[in-house]
Design a protein around this motif. Structure first.
Motif, PDB file in Angstrom:
ATOM      1  N   SER A  46       0.808  -1.214   0.000  1.00 17.57           N
ATOM      2  CA  SER A  46       0.000   0.000   0.000  1.00 17.57           C
ATOM      3  C   SER A  46       0.839   1.260   0.000  1.00 17.57           C
ATOM      4  N   GLY A  47       2.138   1.128  -0.171  1.00 12.00           N
ATOM      5  CA  GLY A  47       2.993   2.291  -0.316  1.00 12.00           C
ATOM      6  C   GLY A  47       3.327   2.963   0.997  1.00 12.00           C
ATOM      7  N   GLY A  48       3.271   2.200   2.127  1.00 10.43           N
ATOM      8  CA  GLY A  48       3.625   2.782   3.417  1.00 10.43           C
ATOM      9  C   GLY A  48       2.577   3.773   3.867  1.00 10.43           C
ATOM     10  N   GLU A  49       3.007   4.970   4.285  1.00 11.94           N
ATOM     11  CA  GLU A  49       2.071   6.012   4.706  1.00 11.94           C
ATOM     12  C   GLU A  49       1.161   6.350   3.545  1.00 11.94           C
ATOM     13  N   ARG A  50      -0.155   6.197   3.733  1.00  7.57           N
ATOM     14  CA  ARG A  50      -1.087   6.295   2.625  1.00  7.57           C
ATOM     15  C   ARG A  50      -1.771   7.655   2.589  1.00  7.57           C
ATOM     16  N   GLY A 301     -10.394   7.069 -14.096  1.00 11.36           N
ATOM     17  CA  GLY A 301      -9.513   8.001 -13.404  1.00 11.36           C
ATOM     18  C   GLY A 301      -8.641   7.279 -12.410  1.00 11.36           C
ATOM     19  N   ASP A 302      -8.703   7.698 -11.149  1.00 12.07           N
ATOM     20  CA  ASP A 302      -7.886   7.125 -10.091  1.00 12.07           C
ATOM     21  C   ASP A 302      -8.648   6.125  -9.240  1.00 12.07           C
ATOM     22  N   SER A 303      -9.699   5.518  -9.782  1.00  7.93           N
ATOM     23  CA  SER A 303     -10.497   4.570  -9.008  1.00  7.93           C
ATOM     24  C   SER A 303     -10.710   3.276  -9.774  1.00  7.93           C
ATOM     25  N   GLY A 323       0.887   1.752  -8.845  1.00  5.59           N
ATOM     26  CA  GLY A 323       0.655   0.338  -8.618  1.00  5.59           C
ATOM     27  C   GLY A 323       0.288  -0.003  -7.193  1.00  5.59           C
ATOM     28  N   THR A 324       0.187   0.995  -6.318  1.00  4.88           N
ATOM     29  CA  THR A 324      -0.307   0.780  -4.963  1.00  4.88           C
ATOM     30  C   THR A 324      -1.704   1.353  -4.857  1.00  4.88           C
ATOM     31  N   VAL A 325      -2.365   1.059  -3.749  1.00  5.51           N
ATOM     32  CA  VAL A 325      -3.773   1.427  -3.603  1.00  5.51           C
ATOM     33  C   VAL A 325      -4.033   2.062  -2.244  1.00  5.51           C
TER      34      VAL A 325
END
Length: 377
Positions: A46-50, A301-303, A323-325
Motif C-alpha cells: 500500500s505504499g507505506g504512509e497512505r 480516473g484514479d479509481s 501500482g499501490t492502492v
C-alpha cells in the motif's frame, strides 16, 4: 463458487430507499478502517504512509434495461450502445444508451449449468473495420473462446481456443482486450486446485492470446498462459499506465484484487491472500468473502470499481498511480442485491452496473436482472 447473499426486505421498496442508501454510503466512506468492511491492503503493497487520491462521487443509479437473463459480459460498440451476454439463455442483447433492448443473436453451443454458460464478451478494438465480437462460454465438454461477426446480428461462432477446463463452479469467464491489442482470458481452477500451479494447464490462469486464439508474443511460458496460481478470476481492468488489475474469489478466507505481472504466481492453492513468501505475489487488497465475492472490474480516473456478488455492493479502490492502492470504500451496500459487472461507458460520464439476482444464489426483485447507469459526478 459464487457465494450467497440474503436480500433484505427493504429492497422491495428500493426506489424509495435510494436517497437514504446514498446518504449511508457517504457516511461509510468516512468511516472505513483497514480491516472489516473497508477491506485491507497487505503490508508492503500500500505504499507505506497512505494518502488516498480524491475519489469520484457517484450519483443515483437508474434502471437502463430490465428483465435480463443473468447479464454477464458487457462491451460497447462505437455508437455507445452495448452488447450484453446473458449467461443462462446464451442470448446476446443489444442495449442502447436510451434503454432500448433488442436481441442481437444466440451463441451456438453454449451449455448452462451452475456458474457456466455464456460469460465474458468483448468487442474487437478495431470494430467495425474488424466486425468481430468475442465470447467466453461453456460447452458440453469445456470452456472456450469463440468469435462471431456482428453487423446488426451475430453470425456463426468460430472457436478460437478450446480445452479450458470447465466445472459446475470456478469457470472464471471474463475476457477483455488489453492496451497491447491482445485478448486476456480469465479462467478458474474448475474445482481441480492443483491445475492452478501447472503452467501447462489453462485452468486457474489469466491467458493472453491473439485475436485468432494463438499464444500472444512474449508470453512468459511460450504458451497461452500469462499468470498463474489463480482460483477464480472474474474481473480485468487496466489503468492509464497499462497496469492490469484482476479480481479473484478466495475460498473461505480472503477475496483479492491483484496487480498482474507476466509470469507471476498468485499462490492458489498453496496460499489464500498474502503468502509471506517471495515465491508468490501478494494481493493489493483482500476482503472477507461476506463483504465481496468480487466479479467485474472497471477503472475510471484514479479509481478501480469492483462489483461484489455476496457483498452486494460496489467497491471503489483508490489507485495511487504507482501500482499501490488506498483504502477500499463501499457504495450501494445491500441496495440492489448481487452485482456482477461494472463497465465504464465511453462517454466518460457514467458506469453501467449489472445485477446477478436471477442466478442460483440471488433473491430477485421485480424486473431483475437489470443494468443500471451510475453517473460520475
Amino acid at each position: 463458487m459464487e457465494r450467497t447473499t440474503a436480500r433484505p426486505a427493504a429492497l422491495r421498496t428500493r426506489r424509495a430507499a435510494r436517497a437514504f442508501a446514498l446518504l449511508g454510503t457517504t457516511l461509510l466512506l468516512g468511516g472505513c478502517s483497514a480491516t472489516g468492511s473497508g477491506g485491507s491492503s497487505p503490508d508492503g503493497r500500500s505504499g507505506g504512509e497512505r494518502t488516498d487520491p480524491a475519489t469520484t462521487a457517484l450519483g443515483t443509479p437508474e434502471d437502463l434495461a430490465t428483465d435480463l437473463d443473468v447479464p454477464w459480459g458487457i462491451d460497447f460498440l462505437p455508437d455507445g450502445s452495448a452488447l450484453v451476454a446473458q449467461r443462462d439463455s446464451a442470448v446476446v442483447a443489444h442495449v442502447t444508451p436510451d434503454g432500448d433492448v433488442t436481441e442481437a443473436g444466440t451463441v451456438e453451443g453454449v451449455r448452462h449449468g451452475g456458474e457456466g454458460g455464456l460469460l465474458g464478451l468483448a468487442v474487437d478494438p478495431d470494430f467495425p473495420e474488424r466486425p468481430y465480437v468475442y465470447v467466453h462460454h461453456t460447452s458440453d465438454t469445456d470452456n472456450r473462446v469463440s468469435r462471431m461477426e456482428y453487423e446488426d446480428s451475430l453470425g456463426d461462432a468460430e472457436v478460437l481456443l478450446d480445452g479450458i477446463p470447465a466445472a459446475t463452479t470456478h469457470n472464471g469467464g471474463r475476457i477483455a482486450f488489453g492496451p497491447d491489442g491482445h485478448l486476456y482470458v480469465a479462467t478458474g481452477d474448475a474445482q481441480e486446485e492443483g491445475s492452478a500451479q501447472d503452467t501447462d494447464s489453462l485452468a486457474g490462469k489469466i491467458l493472453r492470446i491473439t485475436d485468432d486464439g494463438e499464444p500472444a508474443p512474449d508470453n512468459p511460458f511460450d504458451n497461452h498462459v500469462y499468470s498463474y496460481g489463480h482460483r477464480n478470476v472474474q474481473g480485468l481492468a487496466w489503468d492509464g499506465q497499462g497496469r492490469l488489475y484482476a479480481t479473484e474469489f478466495g475460498q473461505d478466507t480472503l477475496d483479492e484484487v491483484n496487480l498482474i505481472e507476466p509470469g507471476g504466481n498468485y499462490g492458489w492453492p498453496d496460499v489464500e491472500g498474502p503468502g509471506g513468501d517471495d515465491a508468490y505475489t501478494d494481493p493489493l487488497v483482500t476482503w472477507e468473502p461476506a463483504e465481496a465475492s468480487p466479479s467485474g472490474a472497471a477503472i475510471v480516473g484514479d479509481s478501480l470499481y469492483v462489483a461484489a456478488l455476496r457483498g452486494a455492493r460496489l467497491w471503489e479502490v483508490p489507485l495511487n498511480g504507482d501500482g499501490t492502492v488506498g483504502e477500499p470504500r463501499p457504495h450501494f451496500a445491500d441496495e440492489f442485491g448481487r452485482l456482477r459487472t461494472v463497465v465504464a461507458h465511453p462517454d466518460g460520464d457514467t458506469l453501467w452496473l449489472s445485477t446477478s439476482n436471477l442466478d442460483a444464489w440471488g433473491s430477485p426483485a421485480d424486473d431483475d436482472d437489470r443494468i443500471m447507469t451510475v453517473p460520475l459526478e
